[in-house]
Design an enzyme around this catalytic site. Structure first.
Site, PDB file in Angstrom:
ATOM      1  CG  ASP A 168     -21.262  -7.606   3.035  1.00  0.00           C
ATOM      2  OD1 ASP A 168     -20.114  -7.933   2.177  1.00  0.00           O
ATOM      3  OD2 ASP A 168     -21.726  -6.883   3.556  1.00  0.00           O
ATOM      4  CD  GLN A 209     -19.358 -10.442   6.020  1.00  0.00           C
ATOM      5  OE1 GLN A 209     -17.876 -10.687   5.401  1.00  0.00           O
ATOM      6  NE2 GLN A 209     -20.391  -9.585   6.537  1.00  0.00           N
ATOM      7  CG  HIS A 262     -22.401  -0.418  10.122  1.00  0.00           C
ATOM      8  ND1 HIS A 262     -21.639   0.639   8.678  1.00  0.00           N
ATOM      9  CD2 HIS A 262     -22.139  -1.768   9.131  1.00  0.00           C
ATOM     10  CE1 HIS A 262     -20.354  -0.302   8.230  1.00  0.00           C
ATOM     11  NE2 HIS A 262     -20.205  -1.528   8.514  1.00  0.00           N
ATOM     12  N   GLY A 310     -25.453  -7.440   8.081  1.00  0.00           N
ATOM     13  CA  GLY A 310     -26.088  -7.520   6.393  1.00  0.00           C
ATOM     14  C   GLY A 310     -26.315  -8.153   5.222  1.00  0.00           C
ATOM     15  NE  ARG A 321     -14.293  -3.113  -0.187  1.00  0.00           N
ATOM     16  CZ  ARG A 321     -13.645  -3.909   0.569  1.00  0.00           C
ATOM     17  NH1 ARG A 321     -14.626  -4.584   0.650  1.00  0.00           N
ATOM     18  NH2 ARG A 321     -12.822  -4.138   1.122  1.00  0.00           N
ATOM     19  CG  MET A 365     -15.083  -5.188   9.021  1.00  0.00           C
ATOM     20  SD  MET A 365     -13.514  -5.546   7.747  1.00  0.00           S
ATOM     21  CE  MET A 365     -13.874  -5.458   5.930  1.00  0.00           C
ATOM     22  N   GLY A 366     -15.986  -1.081  11.169  1.00  0.00           N
ATOM     23  CA  GLY A 366     -16.431   0.855  11.297  1.00  0.00           C
ATOM     24  C   GLY A 366     -16.620   1.005  10.077  1.00  0.00           C
TER      25      GLY A 366
END
Lengths: 281, 281
Positions: free
Chosen positions: A150, A153, A37, A147, A187, A30-31
């Site tokens: 998460d 996810q 990342h 990653g 975040r 999501m940048g």
């Protein structure tokens, strides 16, 4: 480095690479790229002929009262990052093309999408699974890098890829942390100075849990209590959940055994942070 | 002609063809092939370098009281058919590989899956969408060929392919009929001799509807009544539904205008048959 916005152009690029026999590695994001990342991107670069990085803040994985609007975005930073790491393609799909008016299709993943983060974020993983299916169909990667921060996810995407017979392989890489242990996350930017200090309690509580298990503790409620104590000593911290689950299927454990995933979500101020650790006993 | 059972082998074959720059055409079927399939297969053969035909009676698109067990199967006939038509690959996926124990992922298509056949077969189109996503991921076709007899199915698959950004194109080919008008279907095999005669009422009622519309009738309930009259004059016929809908989105029409799809499902004895016709006004 090439920037691609359209699905069509992305698919044409991937087809050409495949015709040439090139392997495509893919890092969906999501940048607002950070060192978490970075570890994905470097592995991707190392293992593939061609690297594609996508940047898309996916609206359908945010709840109505969540931070979709204010989620941090920095295109310029992301492009410098991608160029430096010798990414071949940044794929910026548009919301209009990913969710045109009249779209009706969702990818849903049974019960594991309703556990843990799925409890407090009921539509979240449906949004994740659906966008990842679309992205795979655009990029056709041989390998996709995710990653471990998460963890749920990653497990859900693996399940989807297996169930829907995608030929893409999923690799999950370890959590990257700040020196004081805070797991990297876009975040973290939301945290005020004092919240940032308190936020280290997530990892401290996970390490304490691991120590207790290694010392022989097998009761999940004892572990959770010890973690609560560490977390709740911080005035800005509010626990969403703490759980000890089977790392392969996220089912809560009654007795700690096997491949254990300790997962938690904690609000620090208004910022919801997640973290996890695995322990094998 | 080659027979492939495993997902892996199917994907390897498709990758090789793509590397060679060959276009793959795909006809997904549940087998028991008839002249309806023939028109799809011939078009596929004509338009592509490589033709793949899949045969899989998909359990998840049958309801608990439907005909999954007794659905007609004839592997030998299907193979003779495929060989004669110069199909390159018959893909017979196994139930074990398509739905291994612990599968959790579904593809769902909003409201259009709940209309018409979706009313009497509530899980049907979710089963269809899910299996077709899997099959596309195995075969990676450039073009997929579907029959207009299953008009709602074709529309739903088109929607899914568009929404999930598959690069596959969908072509829908006209209904093939017996001389007396009965639409070809593997389920016609279920009909007893007298039912087979009565079954022509579906197409007769559709033609009557088209004639009435062409003569100026614009009220859907008048059309439905005229159709009912024709159908219910057959003692073994029981109507599941008759509807006049927008051919693009299946929304019921209050006044007949534009691209109209007249659709019906009728039980003849215990056999549920479907048929449809389009009229432009």
């Amino acid at each position: 480095m090439k920037i691609i916005h359209s699905v069509n152009q992305m698919q044409r690029f991937s087809n050409e690479q495949k015709k040439k026999g090139k392997s495509i590695g893919f890092v969906p994001t999501m940048g607002y790229l950070h060192d978490g990342h970075l570890s994905l991107v470097r592995k991707c670069r190392k293992e593939n002929d061609v690297c594609v990085l996508s940047v898309f803040v996916n609206p359908t994985q945010f709840g109505p009262n969540e931070d979709f609007q204010k989620y941090p975005r920095d295109k310029k930073h992301d492009e410098v990052f991608a160029k430096r790491e010798k990414i071949d393609i940044i794929f910026y799909p548009t919301e209009k093309e990913m969710y045109p008016s009249g779209y009706l299709t969702c990818v849903t993943i049974g019960p594991i999408a309703n556990l843990l983060c799925g409890k407090s974020r009921p539509e979240h993983f449906q949004g994740v699974a659906t966008i990842v299916a679309k992205l795979i169909n655009c990029v056709s990667p041989k390998v996709m890098y995710l990653g471990q921060k998460d963890a749920q996810q990653a497990l859900i995407i693996k399940q989807m890829v297996r169930d829907l017979k995608y030929s893409t392989r999923i690799k999950t890489l370890p959590i990257i942390r700040e020196k004081d242990g805070l797991a990297l996350s876009s975040r973290n930017k939301y945290l005020k100075a004092d919240e940032r200090m308190q936020a280290t309690c997530l990892y401290r509580s996970l390490k304490e849990a691991r120590n207790l298990i290694r010392a022989g503790e097998r009761g999940p409620s004892k572990i959770a209590k010890a973690m609560q104590k560490i977390i709740l000593s911080n005035p800005s911290a509010k626990i969403d959940y703490i759980e000890c689950v089977n790392a392969n299927n996220l089912v809560p454990l009654k007795r700690l055994q096997g491949n254990i995933l300790i997962v938690l979500a904690v609000f620090v101020g208004k910022t919801r942070l997640i973290d996890n650790i695995t322990v094998n006993v």
